[in-house]
Design a protein around this motif. Structure first.
Motif, PDB file in Angstrom:
ATOM      1  N   MET A  80       1.035  -1.089  -0.394  1.00 26.48           N
ATOM      2  CA  MET A  80       0.179   0.026  -0.183  1.00 26.48           C
ATOM      3  C   MET A  80       1.195   1.397  -0.156  1.00 26.48           C
ATOM      4  SD  MET A  80      -3.261  -1.039   2.935  1.00 26.48           S
ATOM      5  CE  MET A  80      -2.642  -2.490   3.410  1.00 26.48           C
ATOM      6  N   ALA A  81       2.068   1.485   0.574  1.00 24.65           N
ATOM      7  CA  ALA A  81       3.124   2.041   0.873  1.00 24.65           C
ATOM      8  C   ALA A  81       3.293   2.572  -0.977  1.00 24.65           C
ATOM      9  CB  ALA A  81       4.251   2.370   1.707  1.00 24.65           C
ATOM     10  N   ALA A  82       4.257   1.293  -0.861  1.00 27.13           N
ATOM     11  CA  ALA A  82       4.259   1.568  -2.876  1.00 27.13           C
ATOM     12  C   ALA A  82       3.503   1.970  -3.317  1.00 27.13           C
ATOM     13  CB  ALA A  82       4.693   0.076  -3.048  1.00 27.13           C
ATOM     14  N   GLY A  83       2.062   2.024  -3.130  1.00 29.55           N
ATOM     15  CA  GLY A  83       0.882   2.100  -4.544  1.00 29.55           C
ATOM     16  C   GLY A  83       0.551   4.637  -4.132  1.00 29.55           C
ATOM     17  N   ALA A  84       0.714   4.688  -2.451  1.00 26.56           N
ATOM     18  CA  ALA A  84       0.937   5.283  -2.047  1.00 26.56           C
ATOM     19  C   ALA A  84       1.616   7.051  -2.619  1.00 26.56           C
ATOM     20  CB  ALA A  84       1.027   5.498  -0.333  1.00 26.56           C
ATOM     21  N   ALA A  85       1.505   7.955  -2.412  1.00 28.09           N
ATOM     22  CA  ALA A  85       1.619   8.960  -3.023  1.00 28.09           C
ATOM     23  C   ALA A  85       3.496   9.018  -3.003  1.00 28.09           C
ATOM     24  CB  ALA A  85       1.203  10.513  -1.812  1.00 28.09           C
ATOM     25  N   ARG A  86       4.308   8.388  -1.947  1.00 28.26           N
ATOM     26  CA  ARG A  86       5.649   9.227  -1.622  1.00 28.26           C
ATOM     27  C   ARG A  86       6.442   7.938  -3.013  1.00 28.26           C
ATOM     28  NH1 ARG A  86       8.496  10.869   2.199  1.00 28.26           N
ATOM     29  NH2 ARG A  86      11.135  10.139   2.624  1.00 28.26           N
ATOM     30  N   PHE A  87       5.802   7.063  -3.310  1.00 28.32           N
ATOM     31  CA  PHE A  87       6.774   5.693  -4.205  1.00 28.32           C
ATOM     32  C   PHE A  87       5.423   6.166  -5.487  1.00 28.32           C
ATOM     33  CE2 PHE A  87       7.865   4.620  -0.328  1.00 28.32           C
ATOM     34  CZ  PHE A  87       8.537   5.084   0.018  1.00 28.32           C
ATOM     35  N   ASP A  88       4.606   6.210  -5.605  1.00 30.37           N
ATOM     36  CA  ASP A  88       3.599   5.862  -6.106  1.00 30.37           C
ATOM     37  C   ASP A  88       3.199   4.849  -7.430  1.00 30.37           C
ATOM     38  OD1 ASP A  88       1.526   7.042  -8.004  1.00 30.37           O
ATOM     39  OD2 ASP A  88       2.037   8.948  -8.457  1.00 30.37           O
ATOM     40  N   LEU A  89       3.042   3.719  -7.151  1.00 26.01           N
ATOM     41  CA  LEU A  89       3.683   2.732  -8.342  1.00 26.01           C
ATOM     42  C   LEU A  89       2.651   3.345 -10.043  1.00 26.01           C
ATOM     43  CD1 LEU A  89       2.325  -0.155  -6.515  1.00 26.01           C
ATOM     44  CD2 LEU A  89       4.236  -0.201  -8.134  1.00 26.01           C
ATOM     45  N   ASP A  90       1.994   3.773  -9.481  1.00 25.88           N
ATOM     46  CA  ASP A  90       0.943   4.871 -10.773  1.00 25.88           C
ATOM     47  C   ASP A  90       1.919   5.193 -12.312  1.00 25.88           C
ATOM     48  OD1 ASP A  90      -1.050   4.419 -11.164  1.00 25.88           O
ATOM     49  OD2 ASP A  90      -1.846   6.005  -9.301  1.00 25.88           O
ATOM     50  N   ARG A  91       3.272   5.474 -11.651  1.00 26.26           N
ATOM     51  CA  ARG A  91       4.173   6.673 -12.121  1.00 26.26           C
ATOM     52  C   ARG A  91       4.905   5.384 -13.366  1.00 26.26           C
ATOM     53  NH1 ARG A  91       9.058   7.397  -9.908  1.00 26.26           N
ATOM     54  NH2 ARG A  91       8.446   5.657  -7.901  1.00 26.26           N
ATOM     55  N   ILE A  92       4.984   4.195 -12.764  1.00 26.83           N
ATOM     56  CA  ILE A  92       5.082   2.889 -13.745  1.00 26.83           C
ATOM     57  C   ILE A  92       4.065   2.266 -14.655  1.00 26.83           C
ATOM     58  CG2 ILE A  92       7.657   2.431 -13.477  1.00 26.83           C
ATOM     59  CD1 ILE A  92       6.488   0.040 -11.576  1.00 26.83           C
ATOM     60  N   GLY A  93       2.742   2.561 -13.821  1.00 25.87           N
ATOM     61  CA  GLY A  93       1.850   2.558 -14.812  1.00 25.87           C
ATOM     62  C   GLY A  93       0.844   0.771 -13.891  1.00 25.87           C
ATOM     63  N   ALA A  94       1.695   1.063 -12.709  1.00 23.67           N
ATOM     64  CA  ALA A  94       1.360  -0.232 -12.317  1.00 23.67           C
ATOM     65  C   ALA A  94       0.419  -0.583 -10.954  1.00 23.67           C
ATOM     66  CB  ALA A  94       1.850  -1.228 -11.503  1.00 23.67           C
ATOM     67  N   GLY A  95       0.285   0.683 -10.800  1.00 26.24           N
ATOM     68  CA  GLY A  95      -0.937   1.576  -9.275  1.00 26.24           C
ATOM     69  C   GLY A  95      -2.799   1.615  -9.942  1.00 26.24           C
ATOM     70  N   VAL A  96      -3.500   0.355 -10.802  1.00 26.56           N
ATOM     71  CA  VAL A  96      -4.372   0.382 -10.807  1.00 26.56           C
ATOM     72  C   VAL A  96      -4.667  -0.613 -10.765  1.00 26.56           C
ATOM     73  CG1 VAL A  96      -5.766   0.924 -12.844  1.00 26.56           C
ATOM     74  CG2 VAL A  96      -4.114   1.859 -13.272  1.00 26.56           C
ATOM     75  N   PHE A  97      -4.429  -0.968  -8.793  1.00 19.72           N
ATOM     76  CA  PHE A  97      -5.432  -1.968  -8.314  1.00 19.72           C
ATOM     77  C   PHE A  97      -6.443  -2.441  -8.828  1.00 19.72           C
ATOM     78  CE2 PHE A  97      -1.754  -0.761  -6.040  1.00 19.72           C
ATOM     79  CZ  PHE A  97      -1.160  -2.522  -6.001  1.00 19.72           C
ATOM     80  N   ARG A  98      -7.055  -3.185  -9.621  1.00 24.46           N
ATOM     81  CA  ARG A  98      -8.227  -4.215  -9.864  1.00 24.46           C
ATOM     82  C   ARG A  98      -9.076  -4.813  -8.728  1.00 24.46           C
ATOM     83  NH1 ARG A  98      -9.173  -0.636 -12.855  1.00 24.46           N
ATOM     84  NH2 ARG A  98     -11.134  -2.145 -13.486  1.00 24.46           N
ATOM     85  N   PRO A  99     -10.822  -4.410  -7.994  1.00 25.03           N
ATOM     86  CA  PRO A  99     -10.878  -5.639  -7.114  1.00 25.03           C
ATOM     87  C   PRO A  99     -11.506  -6.330  -7.642  1.00 25.03           C
ATOM     88  CG  PRO A  99     -12.555  -3.702  -8.707  1.00 25.03           C
ATOM     89  CD  PRO A  99     -10.781  -3.487  -8.720  1.00 25.03           C
ATOM     90  N   SER A 100     -10.940  -6.469  -9.365  1.00 27.47           N
ATOM     91  CA  SER A 100     -12.205  -8.288 -10.221  1.00 27.47           C
ATOM     92  C   SER A 100     -10.745  -8.288 -10.313  1.00 27.47           C
ATOM     93  CB  SER A 100     -12.961  -8.085 -10.511  1.00 27.47           C
ATOM     94  OG  SER A 100     -13.198  -9.039 -11.130  1.00 27.47           O
ATOM     95  N   ALA A 101     -10.740 -10.009  -9.940  1.00 32.11           N
ATOM     96  CA  ALA A 101      -9.492 -10.966 -10.179  1.00 32.11           C
ATOM     97  C   ALA A 101      -9.828 -10.811 -12.282  1.00 32.11           C
ATOM     98  CB  ALA A 101      -9.966 -12.236 -10.250  1.00 32.11           C
ATOM     99  N   ARG A 102     -10.949 -10.968 -13.020  1.00 31.48           N
ATOM    100  CA  ARG A 102     -10.996 -10.759 -14.388  1.00 31.48           C
ATOM    101  C   ARG A 102     -10.315  -9.764 -14.899  1.00 31.48           C
ATOM    102  NH1 ARG A 102     -13.639 -15.602 -13.731  1.00 31.48           N
ATOM    103  NH2 ARG A 102     -14.719 -15.963 -12.998  1.00 31.48           N
ATOM    104  N   GLN A 103     -10.205  -8.556 -14.241  1.00 28.08           N
ATOM    105  CA  GLN A 103      -9.386  -7.457 -15.137  1.00 28.08           C
ATOM    106  C   GLN A 103      -7.963  -7.410 -14.264  1.00 28.08           C
ATOM    107  OE1 GLN A 103     -11.914  -4.179 -13.078  1.00 28.08           O
ATOM    108  NE2 GLN A 103     -13.266  -5.054 -14.627  1.00 28.08           N
ATOM    109  N   ALA A 104      -7.695  -8.105 -13.525  1.00 27.88           N
ATOM    110  CA  ALA A 104      -6.037  -7.654 -12.716  1.00 27.88           C
ATOM    111  C   ALA A 104      -4.881  -8.868 -14.355  1.00 27.88           C
ATOM    112  CB  ALA A 104      -5.629  -8.893 -11.758  1.00 27.88           C
ATOM    113  N   ASP A 105      -4.387  -8.730 -14.476  1.00 30.75           N
ATOM    114  CA  ASP A 105      -2.869  -8.964 -14.928  1.00 30.75           C
ATOM    115  C   ASP A 105      -1.682  -9.889 -14.064  1.00 30.75           C
ATOM    116  OD1 ASP A 105      -2.441  -6.256 -16.530  1.00 30.75           O
ATOM    117  OD2 ASP A 105      -2.794  -8.057 -17.361  1.00 30.75           O
TER     118      ASP A 105
END
Lengths: 177, 153
Positions: free
Chosen positions: A59-84
């Motif tokens: 969660m810390a990696a996904g939050a503002a200080r580290f921000d997974l969105d910078r590398i396009g990996a921050g879109v945590f999907r709530p459904s397994a059908r949409q996840a990679d």
């Protein structure tokens, strides 16, 4: 591209298979596959779930200080059908093994798994003679692509794992088919 | 007073040093009257702190159920020991203290002790098709796909 003389092989379907092996695929998809792999590696969508304390670092990696969105990996999907990507963050108890397997089966291919932390590598501190409660390593239930050591790993380590996974995807290796 | 109500129910009550033991009064009781004891504590505004169990089959041929009750205000922690014979059911107090529901499920899961009158007695920590009761002294986990084969466990 070789010309296929159809009357020669029409009687026996087995010959067609042999011929196909000789001449290779009629259409080469390499360029498209490379493009797709590039796209996949730049938009890894993880599945939203955490198992134990490693999830706090995730969660810390996904939050503002580290921000997974910078590398396009921050879109945590709530459904397994949409996840990679399945980020296995934390101790896997034996009762949780079945739901995790179900989630993995629900994820569409191509899909990848990251084992985050000591517990998912081999059971970590919970592995001792006579233990009855945990799964000793995530690779007992899902095929793991990247292992991240640490207890728990820092967010930077999770980033490093995602970069490794990106490399692997762009290299065009076939896995988890 | 709780002491008066309990004196009619328990076999034995000992005041112990709180600093050394962490509770104030220790009672020994027959398991049959556990619901009455729970009623007595509930009527005096006590709450259930925990239930646990000990596998004492080797020495005493018994499972010891251990109940802890406490109250807000003046701290007064009571510990009840109730020994039951293996393969007999203990009475459930889940209808009196709803907090007992999951504790009793845990004891059933880990020790195989069953509780009469429990609303939904099933495993709570292990998967539902698990075969044994892990905290028994003679428990051995057989080889299974979730364990490593490197001999470390």
């Amino acid at each position: 591209m070789a010309q296929i003389e159809l009357p020669l092989v029409a009687d026996n379907p087995k010959d067609i298979e042999e011929l196909r092996e000789e001449i290779g695929p009629l259409v080469h998809m390499d360029l498209l596959e490379n493009l797709l792999n590039h796209a996949r590696s730049r938009s890894l969508w993880p599945l939203t779930f955490g198992l134990a304390c490693c999830a706090i670092e995730m969660m810390a990696a996904g939050a503002a200080r580290f921000d997974l969105d910078r590398i396009g990996a921050g879109v945590f999907r709530p459904s397994a059908r949409q996840a990679d990507v399945m980020i296995l963050a934390g101790t896997i108890s034996r009762k949780m093994a079945t739901p995790i397997k179900t989630l993995w089966d629900q994820m569409p291919s191509p899909k990848w798994a990251i084992a985050m932390g000591g517990c998912t590598i081999d059971g970590g501190p919970f592995k001792y003679p006579g233990q009855y409660a945990i799964v000793e390593g995530a690779d007992k239930i899902v095929p793991v692509d990247v292992y991240v050591p640490g207890c728990p790993p820092r967010p930077e380590a999770l980033f490093a794992a995602l970069f490794k996974l990106e490399e692997k995807i762009r290299a065009g290796k076939k896995f988890n088919k | 007073m709780i002491a008066d109500k309990l004196s009619l129910l328990v076999l034995d009550a000992t005041e112990v040093k709180y600093d050394a033991r962490g509770f104030h009064v220790q009672h020994t009781a027959s398991p049959n009257i556990l619901p009455q004891i729970a009623d007595a504590f509930l009527s005096e505004n006590f709450h259930l702190e925990m239930i646990t169990c000990q596998d004492r089959r080797e020495n005493d041929n018994a499972f010891r159920l251990i109940y802890q009750f406490n109250q807000y205000g003046t701290p007064q922690r009571h510990v009840i020991h109730a020994d039951i014979v293996p393969d007999t059911a203990a009475p459930s107090i889940a209808t009196i203290f709803p907090a007992a529901d999951w504790y009793e499920r845990e004891i059933f899961d880990m020790y195989g002790v069953t509780f009469d009158g429990h609303p939904d007695l099933k495993r709570i920590l292990m998967e539902e098709d698990y075969f044994g009761h892990p905290l028994l002294k003679d428990f051995v986990d057989p080889p299974n796909p979730y364990r490593s084969e490197d001999g470390a466990s």
